[in-house]
Design an enzyme around this catalytic site. Sequence first.
Site, mmCIF file in Angstrom:
data_model
loop_
_atom_site.group_PDB
_atom_site.id
_atom_site.type_symbol
_atom_site.label_atom_id
_atom_site.label_comp_id
_atom_site.label_asym_id
_atom_site.label_seq_id
_atom_site.Cartn_x
_atom_site.Cartn_y
_atom_site.Cartn_z
ATOM 1 N N GLN A 143 -21.783 -30.182 -7.528
ATOM 2 C CA GLN A 143 -21.374 -28.459 -8.216
ATOM 3 C C GLN A 143 -20.818 -28.314 -8.360
ATOM 4 O OE1 GLN A 143 -25.396 -27.454 -8.108
ATOM 5 N NE2 GLN A 143 -25.147 -30.079 -8.070
ATOM 6 N N HIS A 174 -20.063 -28.712 -12.465
ATOM 7 C CA HIS A 174 -20.520 -27.712 -13.439
ATOM 8 C C HIS A 174 -20.161 -26.908 -14.345
ATOM 9 C CE1 HIS A 174 -25.169 -28.956 -13.346
ATOM 10 N NE2 HIS A 174 -25.413 -28.920 -11.980
ATOM 11 N N GLU A 190 -28.614 -21.122 -3.651
ATOM 12 C CA GLU A 190 -28.726 -22.216 -4.133
ATOM 13 C C GLU A 190 -29.493 -23.218 -4.045
ATOM 14 O OE1 GLU A 190 -29.092 -23.387 -9.446
ATOM 15 O OE2 GLU A 190 -27.180 -22.875 -8.249
ATOM 16 N N HIS A 191 -28.420 -23.981 -3.968
ATOM 17 C CA HIS A 191 -29.163 -25.430 -3.602
ATOM 18 C C HIS A 191 -28.733 -25.533 -1.885
ATOM 19 C CE1 HIS A 191 -28.547 -26.533 -7.518
ATOM 20 N NE2 HIS A 191 -29.872 -26.959 -7.177
ATOM 21 N N HIS A 216 -60.465 12.410 -13.298
ATOM 22 C CA HIS A 216 -60.872 10.960 -13.126
ATOM 23 C C HIS A 216 -61.948 11.488 -11.538
ATOM 24 C CE1 HIS A 216 -56.571 9.667 -13.780
ATOM 25 N NE2 HIS A 216 -57.247 8.215 -13.619
ATOM 26 N N ASP A 236 -32.141 -32.442 -8.291
ATOM 27 C CA ASP A 236 -31.606 -32.221 -9.913
ATOM 28 C C ASP A 236 -32.427 -32.846 -10.941
ATOM 29 O OD1 ASP A 236 -30.051 -30.344 -10.188
ATOM 30 O OD2 ASP A 236 -28.400 -31.065 -10.449
#
Length: 435
Positions: free
Chosen positions: A254, A257, A322-323, A415, A356
């Site tokens: 990761q 990235h 996230e992971h 109404h 992934d």
Amino acid sequence: MKIVTASEFELRRDVDYGTPEQNAAVREIVAGVKKEGDAALFRYTERFDGVRLDAGGIRVTEVELKAAYEEVEPSFVKAIRGAADNIRTFHARQKRNSWMDLQPDGSVLGQIIRPLQRVGVYVPGGKAAYPSSVLMNVIPAQIAGVPEIVMVTPPATGGREGIDPYILVAAAEAGVSEIYRIGGAQAIAALAYGTELVPPVDKICGPGNIYVALAKREVYGAVDIDSIAGPSEIVVLADDTAEPAYVAADLLSQAEHDEMASALLVTPSQRLADQVAAEVERQLAALPREPIARASVEAYGAIIVTGSLEEGIAVVNRLAPEHLEIVTRDPMGLTGAIRNAGAIFLGPYSSEPVGDYWAGPNHIIPTNGTARFSSPVDVDDFIKKSSLIYYSREALLQNGAAIMELARREGLEGHARAIEIRLEREAKGETSHGE
């Protein structure tokens, strides 16, 4: 890689909404495309991508798609097809159907589920091209039943030669034939508002750089968006049974990235912490994207040593990663205690890249702690729902007084009268709508 205790660790959850200059630039680009259409789109593409487009060259042709297959390895085509099959199988289980429920009083209540008509998928260039993201965006939309899926990608993802052929092959395998060679904020604006050559969409999804993220935020409301994604992040929760080399490799998977990616190990084992720190340094030296990964590890990486596994779980839930990888003696047994995580990987062989690329669940996952309240992309992201109400005469006679009571307590006499006129006419037998 720095080693800290849980009390020393400072949670950094900075959602990057850009500098004032970046926001101003995006607003200018979006407004320009909205007002001038293709003229602005071509101008910004030449300025930012160095590519001069015209009306005949903006859309990728069928010939180009076929030619892309000649530029990629057969092994890649085989792999992308296998991944696509797994993704389809997983997401097919998420599909929902419309439903109706007949009430005892003759009323019918229900929900109608329809796919969005037209979806735009953004596929980035920049530091890397991501063919897998094409599959993760397109396949759930297809399963939802979206009839029109369009893809945009910067015109030079493959360098001066044009669009990366691996992206084009992934698009072709996913069944996307409407592809435009545009990127950046100008592509987002074109998808949102439409131009003479690029029809507008109902939703925009897919990752991108800060300008793409800001543009998606700018056009939200005119169209739907998936999210404003932050940098990638991974947390590994491990005990002393974990293999240090595996943990280090997954952290770096990761970190490579982006310089702002976050890679964290949470463990009650000081021995594992020391071993992983040394292993990260050893593996960094041989990583092709070492400068990016090292910047990430130094700025946003850490090994957090906790007093117990239970304390580690509390840290994980606070991070809402996230992971999340759980590499412990009994990873399945800990799953129930995890409240906040986008995707959970269990055991030593469930390395994050398995998710992934191959396993089937979506890899577009909430970042920046938003797993506290949001979910990975799935089929539901590409549908809309309509409530269905067929109210019977019997039901209105029975419940009309209560409806009027609520309306009048809110000061909405109109109404109440819409119900009252029906009740009065029914009482007088004046209605022509008998049942």
